[in-house]
Design a protein around this motif. Structure first.
Motif, mmCIF file in Angstrom:
data_model
loop_
_atom_site.group_PDB
_atom_site.id
_atom_site.type_symbol
_atom_site.label_atom_id
_atom_site.label_comp_id
_atom_site.label_asym_id
_atom_site.label_seq_id
_atom_site.Cartn_x
_atom_site.Cartn_y
_atom_site.Cartn_z
ATOM 1 N N ILE A 1 0.837 -1.210 0.000
ATOM 2 C CA ILE A 1 0.000 0.000 0.000
ATOM 3 C C ILE A 1 0.867 1.252 0.000
ATOM 4 C CG2 ILE A 1 -1.521 1.408 1.456
ATOM 5 C CD1 ILE A 1 -3.085 -0.580 -0.057
ATOM 6 N N LEU A 2 1.957 1.219 0.777
ATOM 7 C CA LEU A 2 2.861 2.370 0.820
ATOM 8 C C LEU A 2 3.514 2.606 -0.538
ATOM 9 C CD1 LEU A 2 4.671 2.012 4.284
ATOM 10 C CD2 LEU A 2 2.694 3.413 3.682
ATOM 11 N N LEU A 3 3.959 1.531 -1.180
ATOM 12 C CA LEU A 3 4.594 1.660 -2.496
ATOM 13 C C LEU A 3 3.597 2.158 -3.539
ATOM 14 C CD1 LEU A 3 6.812 -1.563 -2.522
ATOM 15 C CD2 LEU A 3 7.618 0.810 -2.508
ATOM 16 N N CYS A 4 2.382 1.634 -3.474
ATOM 17 C CA CYS A 4 1.328 2.072 -4.396
ATOM 18 C C CYS A 4 1.048 3.565 -4.197
ATOM 19 C CB CYS A 4 0.070 1.250 -4.171
ATOM 20 S SG CYS A 4 -1.359 1.847 -5.118
ATOM 21 N N ILE B 1 -0.024 0.720 -10.293
ATOM 22 C CA ILE B 1 -0.992 -0.341 -10.587
ATOM 23 C C ILE B 1 -0.446 -1.704 -10.181
ATOM 24 C CG2 ILE B 1 -2.202 -1.554 -12.448
ATOM 25 C CD1 ILE B 1 -2.326 1.179 -13.910
ATOM 26 N N ILE B 2 0.829 -1.950 -10.478
ATOM 27 C CA ILE B 2 1.450 -3.249 -10.159
ATOM 28 C C ILE B 2 1.490 -3.465 -8.647
ATOM 29 C CG2 ILE B 2 3.645 -4.511 -10.154
ATOM 30 C CD1 ILE B 2 4.156 -3.288 -12.947
ATOM 31 N N PHE B 3 1.912 -2.450 -7.900
ATOM 32 C CA PHE B 3 2.016 -2.607 -6.446
ATOM 33 C C PHE B 3 0.635 -2.733 -5.804
ATOM 34 C CE2 PHE B 3 6.298 -0.451 -6.879
ATOM 35 C CZ PHE B 3 6.998 -1.625 -6.657
ATOM 36 N N TYR B 4 -0.370 -2.061 -6.361
ATOM 37 C CA TYR B 4 -1.725 -2.234 -5.826
ATOM 38 C C TYR B 4 -2.216 -3.653 -6.107
ATOM 39 C CZ TYR B 4 -6.650 -1.756 -4.835
ATOM 40 O OH TYR B 4 -7.917 -1.948 -4.316
ATOM 41 N N SER B 5 -1.899 -4.154 -7.278
ATOM 42 C CA SER B 5 -2.283 -5.528 -7.631
ATOM 43 C C SER B 5 -1.620 -6.533 -6.697
ATOM 44 C CB SER B 5 -1.895 -5.824 -9.091
ATOM 45 O OG SER B 5 -2.547 -4.941 -9.981
ATOM 46 N N PHE B 6 -0.337 -6.308 -6.392
ATOM 47 C CA PHE B 6 0.364 -7.180 -5.445
ATOM 48 C C PHE B 6 -0.337 -7.170 -4.089
ATOM 49 C CE2 PHE B 6 4.815 -7.003 -7.581
ATOM 50 C CZ PHE B 6 4.409 -7.981 -8.464
ATOM 51 N N TYR B 7 -0.806 -5.986 -3.686
ATOM 52 C CA TYR B 7 -1.522 -5.874 -2.412
ATOM 53 C C TYR B 7 -2.783 -6.738 -2.425
ATOM 54 C CZ TYR B 7 -4.953 -4.103 0.852
ATOM 55 O OH TYR B 7 -5.944 -4.027 1.800
#
Length: 319
Positions: free
Chosen positions: A195-198, A249-255
């Protein structure tokens, strides 16, 4: 008899004019005072408070989204961040007052236009900053630490860091990270790295669009208003934007895949993608990149998408 009557009439007229003049002065003073209060409110930029909704991101990602204590604590954190962010905006306006005077839009701000004096602005800054720091310390020590770091970071940004290319955008994004962290702190939830990275890359996306719009708005005057704009170009920003947007988008998807407590959170990914693409479209079409809050409160498709995103996220929490 006639002479006395004339004198009496003159006295009555003079007395009436005196009271009328005094009444006009009182009316003007009331109007001036009201105008000054409105200008002071504008100086604190309440429209910008919508950026502090990032405080609620922790609540939305937590497993206890309807826990009353979490909701109350998040609201308190939101209000305290509104106070400290307003003090930061005032500080920025005080330092940039001369540059704002030559900006086609910012010249209408209370300080740049002369509606509020520097002394009044400084007093308001001290009051808002003190309220935020003192109340946050009494409410939650860790929140007070986050808010203090946010304030110091913005002082450094205003004085020096905003003059360093790319770093200026990264500092702004870090400010949003601190908002998210404060949300986790007040509800005492484990902080999600994804979430922080996103959040970091999403706000870099917004910040770069803002720089791009500033260059477009100011044209040849961009260098005079803000020297850092000399280091940016629309071509450079256009090359960076796809990178930061993809990372967000990628980091949110990982979340949604790895951290969220429900795999169905992946259903929110299309809404996140649409929101970013809609914002990019409006930045190019309607030139709103310099004021992202305009999109958040005025664009109906964006608002509907945001409400849908929140509804889906809340619904999934109960599945």
């Amino acid at each position: 008899m006639c002479f006395c009557s004339v004198n009496q009439e003159r006295k009555v007229t003079l007395l009436y004019n005196k009271f009328d003049y005094q009444g006009l002065l009182i009316s003007e003073r009331k109007t001036t005072k009201k105008t000054n209060i409105i200008a002071m409110i504008r100086l604190s930029r309440p429209k910008q408070w919508i950026k502090n909704i990032f405080v609620f991101l922790a609540l939305l990602s937590s497993g206890d989204i309807i826990e009353l204590s979490h909701i109350v604590n998040s609201c308190i954190g939101f209000v305290l961040f509104c106070f400290i962010s307003s003090s930061v905006y005032i500080l920025n306006d005080l330092i940039d007052i001369n540059a704002d005077k030559i900006h086609p839009i910012k010249k209408f701000r209370p300080l740049a236009s002369g509606a509020v004096s520097k002394v009044q602005a400084l007093v308001l800054l001290i009051i808002l900053c003190s309220i935020s720091l003192i109340l946050s310390f009494l409410f939650n020590y860790n929140l007070a630490v986050v808010i203090f770091i946010y304030f110091i970071l913005n002082i450094l940004y205003t004085i020096k860091l905003k003059k360093i290319v790319i770093v200026d955008i990264m500092v702004i994004s870090t400010g949003f990270l601190l908002r998210v962290i404060s949300g986790y702190v007040v509800i005492q939830e484990e902080i999600s790295l994804w979430i922080l990275l996103c959040t970091f890359f999403l706000t870099m996306f917004l910040g770069l669009n803002k720089r791009k719009q500033e260059i477009h708005t100011l044209n040849s005057d961009a260098k005079e208003h803000r020297k850092i704009l000399n280091e940016y170009s629309e071509e450079l920003i256009n090359q960076i934007l796809p990178v930061v947007a993809s990372c967000a988008i990628i980091f949110y998807s990982f979340y949604t895949f790895q951290v969220s407590k429900n795999i169905w959170m992946m259903l929110t990914i299309p809404s996140v993608i649409y929101g970013m693409l809609r914002y990019q479209y409006l930045s190019l079409k309607s030139n709103v990149g310099e004021n992202p809050e305009i999109v958040l409160v005025n664009d109906v498709p964006f608002i509907v998408n945001f409400i849908l995103l929140v509804f889906i996220a809340i619904t999934i929490k109960f599945i």
